[in-house]
Scaffold this motif. Structure first.
Motif, PDB file in Angstrom:
ATOM      1  N   TRP A 198      -0.831   8.734   4.160  1.00  0.00           N
ATOM      2  CA  TRP A 198      -1.651   8.509   2.961  1.00  0.00           C
ATOM      3  C   TRP A 198      -2.901   9.383   2.934  1.00  0.00           C
ATOM      4  O   TRP A 198      -3.660   9.334   1.979  1.00  0.00           O
ATOM      5  CB  TRP A 198      -2.069   7.040   2.873  1.00  0.00           C
ATOM      6  N   LEU A 199      -3.119  10.197   3.972  1.00  0.00           N
ATOM      7  CA  LEU A 199      -4.333  10.996   4.077  1.00  0.00           C
ATOM      8  C   LEU A 199      -4.159  12.349   3.381  1.00  0.00           C
ATOM      9  O   LEU A 199      -3.068  12.687   2.913  1.00  0.00           O
ATOM     10  CB  LEU A 199      -4.708  11.173   5.549  1.00  0.00           C
ATOM     11  N   ASP A 282      -9.138  -0.464  -0.223  1.00  0.00           N
ATOM     12  CA  ASP A 282      -9.836   0.686  -0.793  1.00  0.00           C
ATOM     13  C   ASP A 282      -9.274   2.015  -0.301  1.00  0.00           C
ATOM     14  O   ASP A 282      -9.289   3.006  -1.033  1.00  0.00           O
ATOM     15  CB  ASP A 282     -11.325   0.598  -0.450  1.00  0.00           C
ATOM     16  N   MET A 283      -8.747   2.055   0.923  1.00  0.00           N
ATOM     17  CA  MET A 283      -8.241   3.320   1.455  1.00  0.00           C
ATOM     18  C   MET A 283      -7.043   3.828   0.662  1.00  0.00           C
ATOM     19  O   MET A 283      -6.716   5.012   0.717  1.00  0.00           O
ATOM     20  CB  MET A 283      -7.853   3.155   2.928  1.00  0.00           C
ATOM     21  N   TYR A 284      -6.379   2.914  -0.096  1.00  0.00           N
ATOM     22  CA  TYR A 284      -5.230   3.296  -0.919  1.00  0.00           C
ATOM     23  C   TYR A 284      -5.563   3.270  -2.413  1.00  0.00           C
ATOM     24  O   TYR A 284      -4.656   3.198  -3.244  1.00  0.00           O
ATOM     25  CB  TYR A 284      -4.048   2.360  -0.664  1.00  0.00           C
ATOM     26  N   LYS A 288      -8.160   7.863  -4.727  1.00  0.00           N
ATOM     27  CA  LYS A 288      -8.009   8.490  -3.412  1.00  0.00           C
ATOM     28  C   LYS A 288      -6.592   9.007  -3.223  1.00  0.00           C
ATOM     29  O   LYS A 288      -6.382  10.061  -2.606  1.00  0.00           O
ATOM     30  CB  LYS A 288      -8.381   7.495  -2.314  1.00  0.00           C
ATOM     31  N   ASN A 292      -5.560  12.743  -2.254  1.00  0.00           N
ATOM     32  CA  ASN A 292      -4.944  12.963  -0.948  1.00  0.00           C
ATOM     33  C   ASN A 292      -3.526  13.511  -1.012  1.00  0.00           C
ATOM     34  O   ASN A 292      -3.020  14.030  -0.011  1.00  0.00           O
ATOM     35  CB  ASN A 292      -4.919  11.653  -0.144  1.00  0.00           C
TER      36      ASN A 292
END
Length: 345
Positions: A198-199, A282-284, A288, A292
């Motif tokens: 996912w980065l 939030d990271m997904y 973002k 990414n």
């Protein structure tokens, strides 16, 4: 740089029959073959509707009868779930049945959910040790009269039967993230698969740097191939971009939940995530995910891929498991093969 397809049968909810999912998977693979893509990659997973592929070798044999030219790869077999004698024979038989089109990707695995069910008591470190023992064992079995005795397996002198038709065996790829995995692959003459999951680009740059450093430090005469796997989509309007972002957010929220292995599972599915739960990860977040992953107009996607080509990537695998309904996945692949792939033929 060659372009490939990475795809699974997948469902986030049990509303599409498995046989229908398989028919959809085949349709995507036929599009990839007709478009002249390099390889179709599909992985191994157990007891999870999120990614459905209990034995990718079986699926690749079927694909060999339905396609003409594309190579067929395991992306990836999970080392701790196989005995070397069994795997050496099954790979060889698959190589024969695919008429020498097989590529063999191997990994340690990732999901604790699967470790608990397939090899209770093992963790990621132990699975990595099994991977490091499996690769030389496979080569020994294909060479012949090979015996093995360590903490993982013990068996007397054995030769794989049958033997593969590719000489000396199908290409072996190692899924690598940490520097030691890169170095192991290169020291053992294996090609390397990497993905930022996912980065974004920073993670891609770090993975490529680890590969380059491992190759330089190894002193190897031959540079292995490097394959990069990324979520990729054409999105020209704001509405299209927002839809892709939402789909990727939903997909990776489910991925992360499966990875944490803390949510109840019923009939191979985790209990559904609602919008509030996804928004809390939030990271997904959709914005973002758009930053990414490789999402944009055809020219923007070509430019992103050309950058990876300049970095030394030999093969780029389009990852389409992005939470999209099948019709959208099909259209997404058709747009990519029409507008992006020709730039790399």
């Amino acid at each position: 740089m060659r372009i490939s397809l990475f795809a699974h049968m997948e469902r986030l909810r049990a509303d599409v029959p498995h046989d229908e999912l398989y028919a959809q998977f085949i349709e995507l693979c036929e599009i990839a073959d007709d478009a002249g893509l390099q390889t179709i990659w599909t992985g191994e997973h157990h007891g999870m509707d999120f990614t459905i592929s209990p034995n990718p070798l079986t699926m690749l044999v079927d694909l060999a009868r339905r396609t003409k030219n594309v190579r067929l790869g395991t992306g990836t077999l999970q080392a701790p779930f196989w005995h070397p004698v069994r795997l050496a024979g099954e790979i060889a038989m698959t190589d024969i049945m695919t008429e020498g089109r097989l590529e063999v990707g191997i990994a340690r695995g990732a999901y604790a959910f699967e470790y608990e069910r397939m090899t209770p008591g093992i963790d990621a470190w132990g699975a990595g040790q099994k991977l490091r023992a499996l690769v030389p064992a496979l080569r020994g079995l294909w060479t012949g009269d090979y015996a093995h005795d360590d903490e993982h397996w013990s068996f007397p002198q054995t030769t794989a039967s049958p033997l593969p038709i590719q000489a000396p065996h199908p290409p072996i790829w190692i899924a690598a993230r940490d520097p030691n995995s890169h170095r192991f692959a290169i020291d053992h003459g294996c090609d390397v698969q990497v993905t930022p999951l996912w980065l974004g680009d920073e993670e891609v740059d770090a993975l490529i740097d680890r590969f380059d450093t491992a190759f330089e430090e190894s002193g190897a005469a031959h540079r292995p191939r490097l394959m990069l796997l990324r979520q990729t989509a054409i999105a020209e309007s704001d509405d299209e971009r927002e839809a892709v972002g939402r789909n990727l957010s939903r997909y990776f929220a489910h991925f992360g939940t499966w990875f944490r292995n803390q949510r109840p599972v019923h009939r191979a599915n985790i209990s559904p995530l609602d919008d509030d739960e996804i928004a809390a990860m939030d990271m997904y977040a959709p914005d973002k995910m758009l930053d990414n992953h490789v999402v944009g107009s055809p020219q923007e996607v070509v430019d992103r891929l050309k950058r990876h080509e300049d970095q030394g990537v030999d093969e780029y695998a389009i990852w389409l498991d992005g939470g999209m309904p099948f019709n959208e996945r099909k259209v997404a692949l058709e747009r990519l093969v029409e507008t992006v792939v020709p730039a790399f033929h």
